[in-house]
Enzyme design. Structure first.
Site, PDB file in Angstrom:
ATOM      1  CB  SER A  53     -66.608 -27.962 137.831  1.00 45.23           C
ATOM      2  OG  SER A  53     -65.403 -28.531 138.317  1.00 45.23           O
ATOM      3  CG  ASP A 339     -60.104 -26.115 132.601  1.00 44.83           C
ATOM      4  OD1 ASP A 339     -59.746 -27.172 133.170  1.00 44.83           O
ATOM      5  OD2 ASP A 339     -61.220 -25.593 132.819  1.00 44.83           O
ATOM      6  CG  HIS A 342     -62.648 -28.812 134.650  1.00 41.37           C
ATOM      7  ND1 HIS A 342     -62.328 -27.479 134.813  1.00 41.37           N
ATOM      8  CD2 HIS A 342     -63.462 -29.140 135.684  1.00 41.37           C
ATOM      9  CE1 HIS A 342     -62.934 -27.013 135.901  1.00 41.37           C
ATOM     10  NE2 HIS A 342     -63.614 -28.000 136.443  1.00 41.37           N
TER      11      HIS A 342
END
Length: 365
Positions: A53, A339, A342
């Site tokens: 991600s 978040d 990340h």
């Protein structure tokens, strides 16, 4: 980008004798640099990205998984606030790298995107949020395993050859920068949260398994023509907001696992360089700079490093970071994390500015 004048166009037949096709294409797209000078052309023909991600620019949008970021507030500082599937508030590391390399401002996802010929010529991301070197890691969250990302790359090469021809496509691949970023989900999710791997491996044995898988992936990339490969190490996983202890301290066990992986990966890469006779396979250390940012955010012009900007910042990630149940902080440029997992675009900018001259430049010579 604007086209060059007729004088430049008249030189193209001569330039074609001395440079590769992608360099000729770049020569017709020279832009004015700030201050009236000429900006340099692309440092490489393309950037090609694999992993999780941190570098997924939207592939998971086209995957049947809950691990997504194609909804608000993700992307609130990019493209007018329209979410792209990037797991951050704005650009992510590979976008920033592509810009530094003179290629483009955003690296498109290979899946679910109406890719142009120029997109394919200058690079795409095959990364999938939630993936890892361990095949089980991607299975747990129903995302693209690293092997499937390699399969997509093979398909990409065929598409590229259809545009520029077999020889030029092979040259583009050989000269491109490959970025591989994986392993964090293996440790954070598969090793410490899922019940299967801890029954099969202790942490040292699992790290060895991951390093072995990582090296196998690099060998496969090399077999498919890659010659410039930047392999990112693991961040201080125990200091990521969602991985901290109940007392909100960095988790020492997770950080030890990350350092162990990084140390063994560096040794394995050195051996791989000798085995493949390829010195442009390089380790990129992201642990130290991110750890320093978390320990002393004010040093970098940031304020908050123990929680993310989204919601409480302690556990909201992916579906839990949404505009219905999780308000965002007033100024995400003061936060290390967007978040609970990340970093923010601002943190990524600092990290890329630090890493580029120390690691990436060495792969470009």
């Amino acid at each position: 980008m604007g086209r060059g004048g007729t004088a430049l166009s008249s030189l193209l037949p001569l330039l074609a004798l001395a440079v590769s096709p992608w360099q000729v294409a770049a020569a017709t797209n020279v832009t004015a640099a700030p201050g009236g000078g000429r900006a340099h052309g692309p440092r490489v023909p393309a950037i090609l990205v694999f992993g999780d991600s941190i570098v997924d620019t939207g592939n998971n949008n086209a995957v049947l998984t809950l691990t997504k970021a194609n909804f608000r507030p993700y992307g609130q500082d990019l493209n007018g606030g329209v979410p792209t599937g990037r797991f951050s508030n704005g650009r992510i590391p590979t976008d920033l790298l592509a810009s530094r390399l003179g290629l483009k401002e955003l690296v498109p996802a290979y899946l679910g995107t109406d890719l142009t010929d120029d997109d394919l010529r200058t690079g795409v991301s095959f990364a999938s949020g939630g993936s890892g070197y361990d095949p089980l890691t991607s299975t747990l969250v129903a995302v693209l395993p690293m092997q499937e990302q390699l399969n997509m790359f093979a398909e990409y090469k065929e598409r590229l050859a259809g545009i520029v021809g077999e020889e030029a496509a092979a040259g583009t691949v050989a000269d491109s920068l490959f970025v591989v970023c994986a392993g964090t989900d293996d440790i954070a999710n598969n090793c410490y949260l899922a019940p299967i791997r801890p029954l099969q491996y202790d942490i040292s044995a699992y790290v060895d398994f991951l390093v072995q898988q990582a090296c196998h992936f690099m060998k496969q990339l090399h077999e498919q023509g890659a010659r410039r490969i930047a392999i990112l190490g693991l961040p201080p996983i125990g200091c990521v907001p969602s991985q901290r202890t109940l007392a909100r301290d960095c988790d020492p066990a997770r950080n030890r696992a990350a350092r162990m992986f990084n140390s063994r990966l560096q040794g394995a890469i050195a051996r791989l360089q000798e085995e493949l006779r390829c010195q442009r396979i390089g380790y990129v250390d992201i642990y130290d700079v991110l750890h320093d940012m978390i320990a002393d955010p004010c040093k970098y012009g940031l304020d908050v490093s123990t929680r993310g900007c989204c919601g409480t910042g302690d556990f909201e990630v992916s579906l839990l970071c949404n505009q219905l149940t999780a308000a965002t902080c007033p100024d995400d440029r003061k936060y290390v994390f967007w978040d609970s997992f990340h970093p923010t675009e601002r943190a990524y900018e600092i990290i890329v500015d630090y890493l580029f001259p120390r690691y990436v430049e060495k792969l470009l010579v």
